[in-house]
Design a protein around this motif. Structure first.
Motif, PDB file in Angstrom:
ATOM      1  N   GLN A 193      16.034  86.283  34.659  1.00 57.76           N
ATOM      2  CA  GLN A 193      16.205  85.267  33.616  1.00 57.76           C
ATOM      3  C   GLN A 193      16.321  83.877  34.229  1.00 57.76           C
ATOM      4  O   GLN A 193      15.809  82.902  33.663  1.00 57.76           O
ATOM      5  CB  GLN A 193      17.441  85.599  32.784  1.00 57.76           C
ATOM      6  N   LEU A 253      13.821  80.803  33.470  1.00 58.61           N
ATOM      7  CA  LEU A 253      14.330  79.503  33.037  1.00 58.61           C
ATOM      8  C   LEU A 253      13.826  78.400  33.960  1.00 58.61           C
ATOM      9  O   LEU A 253      13.417  77.325  33.496  1.00 58.61           O
ATOM     10  CB  LEU A 253      15.859  79.527  33.017  1.00 58.61           C
ATOM     11  N   ASP A 301      14.407  76.592  22.935  1.00 54.92           N
ATOM     12  CA  ASP A 301      14.159  77.810  23.699  1.00 54.92           C
ATOM     13  C   ASP A 301      14.835  77.730  25.062  1.00 54.92           C
ATOM     14  O   ASP A 301      15.347  78.728  25.568  1.00 54.92           O
ATOM     15  CB  ASP A 301      12.654  78.038  23.867  1.00 54.92           C
ATOM     16  N   LEU A 302      14.859  76.539  25.664  1.00 53.23           N
ATOM     17  CA  LEU A 302      15.556  76.380  26.939  1.00 53.23           C
ATOM     18  C   LEU A 302      17.051  76.666  26.782  1.00 53.23           C
ATOM     19  O   LEU A 302      17.669  77.307  27.643  1.00 53.23           O
ATOM     20  CB  LEU A 302      15.356  74.965  27.482  1.00 53.23           C
ATOM     21  N   ARG A 326      17.497  80.419  26.513  1.00 51.20           N
ATOM     22  CA  ARG A 326      17.354  81.062  27.819  1.00 51.20           C
ATOM     23  C   ARG A 326      18.583  80.809  28.701  1.00 51.20           C
ATOM     24  O   ARG A 326      19.082  81.708  29.382  1.00 51.20           O
ATOM     25  CB  ARG A 326      16.097  80.530  28.525  1.00 51.20           C
ATOM     26  N   ALA A 327      19.067  79.564  28.683  1.00 51.99           N
ATOM     27  CA  ALA A 327      20.234  79.225  29.505  1.00 51.99           C
ATOM     28  C   ALA A 327      21.467  79.974  29.022  1.00 51.99           C
ATOM     29  O   ALA A 327      22.283  80.450  29.832  1.00 51.99           O
ATOM     30  CB  ALA A 327      20.469  77.716  29.474  1.00 51.99           C
ATOM     31  N   ALA A 330      21.257  83.541  30.222  1.00 57.13           N
ATOM     32  CA  ALA A 330      21.567  83.628  31.641  1.00 57.13           C
ATOM     33  C   ALA A 330      23.069  83.451  31.879  1.00 57.13           C
ATOM     34  O   ALA A 330      23.662  84.132  32.728  1.00 57.13           O
ATOM     35  CB  ALA A 330      20.777  82.576  32.412  1.00 57.13           C
TER      36      ALA A 330
END
Length: 209
Positions: A18, A22, A37-38, A41-42, A45
């Protein structure tokens, strides 16, 4: 130990995947809608990293390391490390204690209550007190407490940096809120009982466990 090691290895591999995904995403041109979306994803993670950290701490404890050693490594007290990662046993039942925070609005309510107390709106604040605090937290007690704090760090200037720290301790939900005074930092601590009433309200030095 083998099962824990396998779980840790599997979670670490997922975290690496992941984190790589990222990194690829942020290194490419990003248009406005993709920023969400970032964040997604963050956040994913971050959740995985927390699981990995918990398992690493568990393995440290299984290997004989102390809470003091772990706290020093994380930059917190040994009590703070235990409260975050420990698995306390309830002496009343012999069972692991439930550390789940069920008060979704604990931070927001604590800020509102502390603000009311600091501003002298005690009628509003007392609506959240349980019977014991309602009896004990008189106007005189409030005045003496605030005078003691003012003698230490001066006038209250506002809430400090950082988010409120919410956790479950025994039967209570406890919230620490950073406070900023003219000559130093303090923190307010609000403890809620199982009825979600204020069972304790304090202004403490920031290093207090």
């Amino acid at each position: 130990m083998a099962d824990a090691s396998q779980t840790l290895a599997a979670l670490s591999n997922r975290l690496a995947e992941q984190a790589s995904a990222l990194a690829r995403a942020v290194s490419s041109p990003v248009e406005a809608p993709a920023y969400l979306d970032l964040v997604r994803r963050a956040r994913s993670a971050d959740d995985l990293a927390e699981q990995v950290l918990k398992l690493c701490v568990q393995q440290c404890r299984d290997a004989g390391h102390t809470w003091q050693e772990i706290g020093d490594l994380l930059g917190v007290t040994r009590q703070a490390a235990f409260q975050r990662f420990g698995k306390p046993i309830d002496p009343r039942t012999g069972e692991p204690m439930d550390k789940t925070v069920r008060m979704a609005d604990a931070a927001e309510r604590s800020i509102a209550i502390v603000t009311a107390v600091l501003e002298g709106r005690m009628e509003e604040a007392r609506r959240s007190f349980n019977a014991q605090v309602l009896e004990a937290f008189t106007d005189e007690v409030r005045g003496d407490a605030l005078a003691t704090v003012a003698g230490l760090v001066g006038a209250f200037e506002g809430f400090g940096e950082g988010e409120p720290f919410v956790r479950r301790i025994g039967d209570h939900t406890v919230v620490d809120i950073p406070l900023r005074y003219e000559a130093g930092d303090m923190k307010a601590r609000v403890a809620f009982d199982t009825d979600e009433k204020v069972a304790g309200l304090f202004i403490l030095a920031p290093e207090t466990p």
